[in-house]
Design an enzyme around this catalytic site. Structure first.
Site, PDB file in Angstrom:
ATOM      1  N   HIS A 136       0.842  -1.207   0.000  1.00  0.00           N
ATOM      2  CA  HIS A 136       0.000   0.000   0.000  1.00  0.00           C
ATOM      3  C   HIS A 136       0.878   1.258   0.000  1.00  0.00           C
ATOM      4  O   HIS A 136       0.702   2.152  -0.839  1.00  0.00           O
ATOM      5  CB  HIS A 136      -0.910  -0.061   1.235  1.00  0.00           C
ATOM      6  N   HIS A 146      -5.695   7.056  -2.555  1.00  0.00           N
ATOM      7  CA  HIS A 146      -6.617   6.043  -2.041  1.00  0.00           C
ATOM      8  C   HIS A 146      -7.770   5.825  -3.011  1.00  0.00           C
ATOM      9  O   HIS A 146      -8.214   6.763  -3.668  1.00  0.00           O
ATOM     10  CB  HIS A 146      -7.146   6.468  -0.667  1.00  0.00           C
ATOM     11  N   TYR A 195      -9.973   2.431   1.945  1.00  0.00           N
ATOM     12  CA  TYR A 195     -10.186   2.454   3.390  1.00  0.00           C
ATOM     13  C   TYR A 195     -11.164   1.341   3.776  1.00  0.00           C
ATOM     14  O   TYR A 195     -11.998   0.937   2.968  1.00  0.00           O
ATOM     15  CB  TYR A 195     -10.863   3.753   3.830  1.00  0.00           C
TER      16      TYR A 195
HETATM   17 ZN   LIG Z   1      -2.639   5.094   2.256  1.00  0.00          ZN
END
Ligand SMILES: [Zn+2]
Length: 650
Positions: A136, A146, A195
């Protein structure tokens, strides 16, 4: 808390919590853009984004001494995944102007894209040492925001502003499509860049609600790159091939991936969908897909002793000189039927190739699809050759092959397959631990993993896993406490194609200086000293040392996704390897440290920094000018220049 250790002692590296990047950073008191992005105003939010924010396809890195040893091992593993699945490669910094300096800060964070600042910092702090987390952060560094900040996110998720911790709303920024490109790839709930529903929440209600409810527990995965993550990365960097992938075949297409039947044979492999004596189905689809589900079969039900068939891959071109071959074999033939793995190597003296035996497989389990790993050491162009030989005894079946993968990666040392897994899930109480058999590491340490299939009593929604050292045949020759051995515990995603797999893995490392809670013993000392005498379900007795792992290995909802459970079995890939070489400082490029004294090298660095800064300024002005000119003319050379963008600074 002051008891000495035993075989039932456990340390949870996650402290009983399922910590995501944002939780870690919040606990560390960080308040970065979108939780883990380091972007200062000085770097300029609003510059034109384009080619200059991309790295070369081989990214220079420097692993700082501040990093934990386990983190270093995880980072190198993450690089291996990039090499297997994308054209991005990484090399130790050797003096390039721009490079990524990975260090242990207080949390996990990165800048977005190549900021052209020379030494660009990326932090892998405490608890960030997980494969998905490292992937990530490096995706940020390579230029990705994101997933839920995409311009079209409101079509796919609802941000519940009332549930967000006051003051944290800026973490849900969105970039419009003049600023951020999704590279023609649709919204990806399964992205490693998305997320989770709990990100920045105030209380217990979700901050992100997926418009399609089924994806509510999908978002926030930190297992591995999703297929769309890879598609985007490969588009951004114009990837055409990966550096370590060689071949994959599930035999679903009639061309069988370019494989051929060897000429020396007097029998042949057949592409079939079932065999009366077994298997009834292939392994790829388990017979569940109509009109598909093929595998290759060498029948030994007829013919004579000594009959042979060769299944040969197309010609492959290795780069590294070491490969891992992985495949499934179903043996329903006679007791002395034999499968051998050969390579046919080509060079100037042998233009037609010369055969070299790698491994004979004759004593494996029968009448089931079994996973095999074979390590190869080929450095010339070659074909992989599967040779079937009919044995002396009677047979009603034969040998079958499916889901072959070959890459220039390291094979796992051991596999632990748990059969009839749904029954185990249904009948095992939370807090109940089952153990793998003991395995031996290449240097002689005996170890096993303990698994809570229905979690620990405190977290029954998630599988928990721990590695234990056990007493073994070579304990008297080994060094104790066990120094710097890294355990990799990976639950295999049994997708037939290795590049599409999203294995879930955890790595932990033995620190010889670590003591037990009462300080009287070394945690990784000889299990005969710090462990308990146990007798396992097979009736074997040995000492089991204390365990080290996590109570939040994998949630049950993720466990039931992908191909983690296939044919009602799960497979763990296990390795315990020596990583003590990671204790050494990564060499600084020699051109930057000609002198022996710190002062000399510091001065040299300073000069380089100054020269670098001047060059960068010249370059940046030039690039900005060129970029502007190009945009005015409107002749974008490729859509990639759109990606990386900037947004309003809040
Ligand atoms: Zn991140």
């Amino acid at each position: 808390l002051s008891a000495p250790s035993s075989g039932s002692t456990e340390i949870d590296v996650d402290d009983g919590k399922d910590l995501d990047i944002f939780d870690i950073n919040e606990e560390a008191g960080l308040d970065l853009v979108e939780g883990d992005l380091m972007i200062s105003e000085a770097e300029g939010w609003n510059t034109i984004i384009g080619d200059q924010y991309r790295w070369p396809n081989t990214v220079p890195y420097y692993l700082e001494d501040s990093l934990e040893i386990n983190a270093k091992g995880v980072i190198l593993q993450a690089f291996e995944q990039y090499r297997l699945k994308t054209c991005i490669d990484f090399k130790p910094w050797s003096g390039e102007t721009n490079y990524i300096s990975v260090f242990k800060g207080s949390g996990c964070y990165s800048s977005v894209g190549n900021r052209q600042v020379g030494k660009q910092a990326l932090s892998i702090g405490t608890n960030c040492d997980r494969l998905g987390t490292v992937e990530h952060e490096f995706l940020h560094a390579l230029g990705f925001w994101h997933e839920q900040s995409r311009a079209d996110r409101d079509d796919y998720v609802k941000i519940v502003w009332d549930n967000i911790t006051p003051g944290k709303e800026h973490n849900f920024n969105m970039y419009d499509d003049t600023l951020s490109s999704s590279l023609g790839v649709s919204y990806d709930y399964g992205s490693v860049m998305h997320y989770s529903k709990t990100a920045f929440r105030d209380g217990s209600d979700s901050t992100i609600v997926t418009k399609i409810p089924e994806f509510s527990d999908v978002i926030g995965q930190r297992m591995e790159f999703s297929e769309n993550d890879l598609l985007k990365l490969n588009r951004l960097y114009n990837c055409t091939r990966s550096s370590t992938f060689l071949d994959s075949c599930s035999f679903e297409q009639p061309d069988i991936c370019g494989m051929i039947q060897g000429e020396e044979a007097n029998s042949a492999w057949q592409r079939v969908r079932s065999v009366p004596a077994g298997p009834n189905t292939d392994y790829t689809n388990m017979g569940k897909c109509e009109g598909s589900g093929y595998f290759m079969h060498f029948s030994t039900a007829t013919g004579n002793h000594g009959d042979k068939a060769y299944l040969e891959s197309r010609i492959l071109y290795p780069r590294r000189g070491s490969q891992c071959l992985q495949f499934y074999l179903y043996h329903s033939g006679g007791a002395t039927d034999l499968l051998s793995v050969w390579v046919r190597e080509y060079d100037q003296q042998n233009p037609k190739g010369i055969l070299r035996l790698i491994k004979k497989i004759s004593d494996g389990p029968k009448d089931s699809w079994e996973l095999y790993h074979v390590t190869l050491d080929v450095s010339k162009k070659f074909r992989l050759v599967f040779e079937g030989v009919k044995g002396t005894g009677g047979s009603t079946g034969g040998l079958s092959l499916d889901d072959i993968n070959m890459s220039e990666t390291q094979c796992p040392h051991h596999t632990w397959r748990i059969r009839n897994f749904s029954n185990l899930l249904a009948t095992t109480a939370p807090g109940t631990k089952i153990y793998s058999p003991p395995f031996l590491s290449p240097d002689g340490y005996s170890f096993q993993v303990g698994l809570y299939v229905n979690g620990k009593s405190s977290s029954p929604d998630s599988m928990a896993i721990y590695v234990h050292l056990t007493s073994g045949p070579r304990d008297d020759e080994l060094k104790w406490p066990c120094p710097w051995r890294q355990a990799t515990m990976a639950l295999m995603d049994q997708n037939p194609h290795i590049q599409k797999r999203m294995n879930n893995q955890r790595m932990v490392t033995t620190d010889p200086g670590k003591t037990t809670s009462d300080g009287t013993e070394y945690y990784w000392d000889d299990p005969r000293k710090v462990g308990s005498w146990v007798t396992d379900s097979d009736g074997n007795s040995y000492y089991r040392g204390p365990g080290y792992g996590t109570s939040s290995f994998l949630t049950h909802s993720r466990l039931k996704s992908r191909d983690f459970i296939k044919g009602d079995d799960i497979i763990f890939l296990l390795t315990l390897e020596d990583v003590s070489s990671l204790l050494e400082t990564q060499p600084v490029p020699s051109s930057l440290s000609p002198g022996d004294t710190m002062a000399t090298s510091m001065a040299t660095v300073a000069v380089y920094v100054c020269v670098g800064a001047v060059l960068f300024l010249v370059l940046a002005v030039g690039v900005a000018y060129y970029g502007r000119k190009r945009f005015r003319r409107g002749d974008r050379e490729d859509s990639l220049t759109e990606l990386e963008v900037t947004a309003e600074c809040k």
